[in-house]
Design an enzyme around this catalytic site. Structure first.
Site, PDB file in Angstrom:
ATOM      1  N   GLY A  14       0.800  -1.221   0.000  1.00 44.17           N
ATOM      2  CA  GLY A  14       0.000   0.000   0.000  1.00 44.17           C
ATOM      3  C   GLY A  14       0.831   1.268   0.000  1.00 44.17           C
ATOM      4  O   GLY A  14       0.419   2.302  -0.547  1.00 44.17           O
ATOM      5  N   ASN A  15       2.031   1.208   0.604  1.00 42.14           N
ATOM      6  CA  ASN A  15       2.862   2.418   0.702  1.00 42.14           C
ATOM      7  C   ASN A  15       3.427   2.882  -0.639  1.00 42.14           C
ATOM      8  O   ASN A  15       4.006   3.964  -0.727  1.00 42.14           O
ATOM      9  CB  ASN A  15       3.978   2.256   1.748  1.00 42.14           C
ATOM     10  CG  ASN A  15       4.899   1.069   1.490  1.00 42.14           C
ATOM     11  OD1 ASN A  15       4.500   0.072   0.910  1.00 42.14           O
ATOM     12  ND2 ASN A  15       6.138   1.173   1.939  1.00 42.14           N
ATOM     13  N   LYS A 138     -12.646 -10.437   5.655  1.00 41.88           N
ATOM     14  CA  LYS A 138     -11.897  -9.242   5.267  1.00 41.88           C
ATOM     15  C   LYS A 138     -12.756  -7.984   5.432  1.00 41.88           C
ATOM     16  O   LYS A 138     -13.786  -7.835   4.779  1.00 41.88           O
ATOM     17  CB  LYS A 138     -11.443  -9.425   3.817  1.00 41.88           C
ATOM     18  CG  LYS A 138     -10.762  -8.248   3.233  1.00 41.88           C
ATOM     19  CD  LYS A 138      -9.317  -8.528   2.922  1.00 41.88           C
ATOM     20  CE  LYS A 138      -8.621  -7.274   2.430  1.00 41.88           C
ATOM     21  NZ  LYS A 138      -7.464  -6.890   3.167  1.00 41.88           N
ATOM     22  N   LYS A 222      -3.446  -9.801  -2.262  1.00 46.44           N
ATOM     23  CA  LYS A 222      -2.572  -9.487  -3.390  1.00 46.44           C
ATOM     24  C   LYS A 222      -1.240 -10.254  -3.359  1.00 46.44           C
ATOM     25  O   LYS A 222      -0.649 -10.525  -4.406  1.00 46.44           O
ATOM     26  CB  LYS A 222      -2.304  -7.983  -3.498  1.00 46.44           C
ATOM     27  CG  LYS A 222      -1.396  -7.391  -2.430  1.00 46.44           C
ATOM     28  CD  LYS A 222      -0.047  -7.015  -2.980  1.00 46.44           C
ATOM     29  CE  LYS A 222       0.895  -6.372  -2.003  1.00 46.44           C
ATOM     30  NZ  LYS A 222       0.813  -6.525  -0.593  1.00 46.44           N
ATOM     31  N   LYS A 284       2.077 -12.813   3.157  1.00 51.66           N
ATOM     32  CA  LYS A 284       3.343 -12.575   2.431  1.00 51.66           C
ATOM     33  C   LYS A 284       4.259 -13.788   2.568  1.00 51.66           C
ATOM     34  O   LYS A 284       4.817 -14.270   1.581  1.00 51.66           O
ATOM     35  CB  LYS A 284       4.066 -11.334   2.984  1.00 51.66           C
ATOM     36  CG  LYS A 284       3.321 -10.037   2.718  1.00 51.66           C
ATOM     37  CD  LYS A 284       4.142  -8.839   3.169  1.00 51.66           C
ATOM     38  CE  LYS A 284       3.270  -7.628   3.410  1.00 51.66           C
ATOM     39  NZ  LYS A 284       2.376  -7.276   2.306  1.00 51.66           N
TER      40      LYS A 284
HETATM   41  P1  ADP Z   1       1.150  -4.152   2.566  1.00 51.79           P
HETATM   42  O1  ADP Z   1       0.304  -2.995   2.185  1.00 51.79           O
HETATM   43  O2  ADP Z   1       2.572  -3.975   2.122  1.00 51.79           O
HETATM   44  O3  ADP Z   1       0.581  -5.489   2.200  1.00 51.79           O
HETATM   45  P2  ADP Z   1       0.598  -4.912   5.338  1.00 51.79           P
HETATM   46  O4  ADP Z   1       0.203  -3.903   6.361  1.00 51.79           O
HETATM   47  O5  ADP Z   1      -0.433  -5.850   4.853  1.00 51.79           O
HETATM   48  O6  ADP Z   1       1.270  -4.076   4.160  1.00 51.79           O
HETATM   49  O7  ADP Z   1       1.817  -5.789   5.895  1.00 51.79           O
HETATM   50  C1  ADP Z   1       2.974  -5.170   6.446  1.00 51.79           C
HETATM   51  C2  ADP Z   1       2.862  -5.118   7.964  1.00 51.79           C
HETATM   52  O8  ADP Z   1       2.992  -6.424   8.534  1.00 51.79           O
HETATM   53  C3  ADP Z   1       3.950  -4.340   8.658  1.00 51.79           C
HETATM   54  O9  ADP Z   1       3.680  -2.956   8.678  1.00 51.79           O
HETATM   55  C4  ADP Z   1       3.948  -4.966  10.068  1.00 51.79           C
HETATM   56  O10 ADP Z   1       3.285  -4.133  10.972  1.00 51.79           O
HETATM   57  C5  ADP Z   1       3.153  -6.245   9.923  1.00 51.79           C
HETATM   58  N1  ADP Z   1       3.762  -7.445  10.502  1.00 51.79           N
HETATM   59  C6  ADP Z   1       3.042  -8.424  11.122  1.00 51.79           C
HETATM   60  N2  ADP Z   1       3.817  -9.412  11.530  1.00 51.79           N
HETATM   61  C7  ADP Z   1       5.094  -9.082  11.172  1.00 51.79           C
HETATM   62  C8  ADP Z   1       6.355  -9.738  11.326  1.00 51.79           C
HETATM   63  N3  ADP Z   1       6.464 -10.925  11.921  1.00 51.79           N
HETATM   64  N4  ADP Z   1       7.461  -9.117  10.836  1.00 51.79           N
HETATM   65  C9  ADP Z   1       7.367  -7.915  10.224  1.00 51.79           C
HETATM   66  N5  ADP Z   1       6.186  -7.243  10.064  1.00 51.79           N
HETATM   67  C10 ADP Z   1       5.053  -7.821  10.518  1.00 51.79           C
HETATM   68 MG    MG Z   2      -1.190  -6.429   2.927  1.00 51.27          MG
END
Ligand code: ADP
Ligand code: MG
Length: 323
Positions: A14-15, A138, A222, A284
């Protein structure tokens, strides 16, 4: 399947469009997309062929806000989620197409190394009997008051649930992606020398019945859809870029530990142990595990602005084959 050493699929978080402190102005969108486009120039310079995918959560939320405003004016019927998803693919694809075009032009790489940048509106097939349809998880769109929520549930058959962060929100199923309808077109374009933006927002979820396609009210993750794209294209590298520098064990706790390189088996163990939050880091890591299990060479999770360092192992977390 044969893997193309120089084919890389990158998933932008998202960033890439809206950072947590942004209001969501067009200027911010352009600034963020332009910043993300610099990585693509570097990757092209390193000789990679590139397919880009991206999230769309905040933008689908914004469209839902616009829908709500339209409903309140009693003028505009609500759109369906698949149409909203298609809108975001055009919206965000356009931003990337233009900023990457301009950045490549500036670096003298357009026409020589890359023929052009193109967005493919992409549908992703999901199973009609995916258990997610019985259990929507969701949260999407705005927060509603109780009476408003009731009205929407009655009128449009939406499922609304209290959000743990407060208020009542619409929930939709997040089914597992199976494959992309437009995959062979994406492959052709890559082979022809185009940078392709595909499966935006996890793809537009559709089900297949007697060969025909139908959009469904769902949101596909995604990262999971990005893996299907990367594996089907035979990419060697799958890169998931987000707003943290690495994947951590015990994330957010005093003893959190960053991971630099781990094997797929280690990743599976940590996933089962619950180190990666559902709906953010969980999908992820799962997507990276699937990519390696399906024959990919390396999967990388890292920060959007440290993509090249992550590729070199100076930042980010690499998931590689092995016990
Ligand atoms: P994106 O838009 O890139 O998909 P998300 O918010 O869905 O972003 O995923 C990224 C977030 O996952 C990070 O900002 C962090 O807060 C969170 N996160 C949860 N568990 C972990 C972990 N084990 N290590 C790193 N980040 C984590
Ligand atoms: Mg995400």
């Amino acid at each position: 399947m044969n893997r193309d050493e120089k084919l890389l699929v990158v998933a932008f978080g998202g960033n890439a469009f809206q950072s947590k402190s942004d209001k969501g102005t067009p200027q911010e969108y352009w600034r963020n997309a332009e910043r993300a486009s610099k990585l693509i120039v570097e990757l092209v310079s390193e000789g990679y062929k590139i397919v880009i995918t991206h999230g769309n959560g905040p933008q689908v939320g914004i469209i839902a806000e616009w829908m709500l405003a339209g409903l309140k004016l009693k003028k505009l019927p609500p759109m369906t989620l698949d149409i909203a998803g298609a809108m975001t693919q055009g919206w965000l694809g356009y931003l990337l197409q233009q900023t990457i075009h301009n950045s490549l032009l500036e670096a003298n790489l357009l026409g020589s190394k890359v023929k052009g940048v193109i967005t493919v509106i992409t549908q992703v097939i999901v199973r009609r009997d995916d258990p997610a349809f019985k259990n929507p998880t969701k949260y999407i769109g705005p927060w509603y008051e109780e009476d408003e929520a009731k009205k929407l549930m009655n009128e449009y058959g939406w499922i609304m649930k209290p959000d743990p962060r407060g208020g009542i929100r619409r929930v939709v199923p997040s089914p597992d992606p199976v494959n992309h309808v437009e995959i062979s077109a994406v492959k052709k374009l890559v082979d022809e020398g185009f940078i392709v933006i595909a499966s935006g927002g996890g793809g537009i979820p559709v089900v297949k019945a007697n060969g025909r396609l139908f959009g469904v009210e769902a949101v596909v993750d995604k990262d999971l859809a990005g893996e299907r794209l990367a594996s089907a294209l035979g990419a060697s590298v799958f890169m998931v870029l987000t707003d943290v520098d690495r994947v951590y064990l015990n994330y957010g706790k005093t003893d959190q530990t960053p991971l630099s390189t781990i094997t797929v088996s280690e990743a599976e163990k940590y996933l089962v142990e619950g180190h990666f939050a559902e709906g953010s880091m969980g999908p992820k890591v799962l997507a990276c595990i699937r990519f390696i299990r399906n024959g990919g060479k390396v999967a990388i999770i890292g920060h959007l602005y440290r993509g090249i360092e992550a590729l070199r192992g100076e930042s980010g977390t690499k998931i590689i084959p092995g016990p």
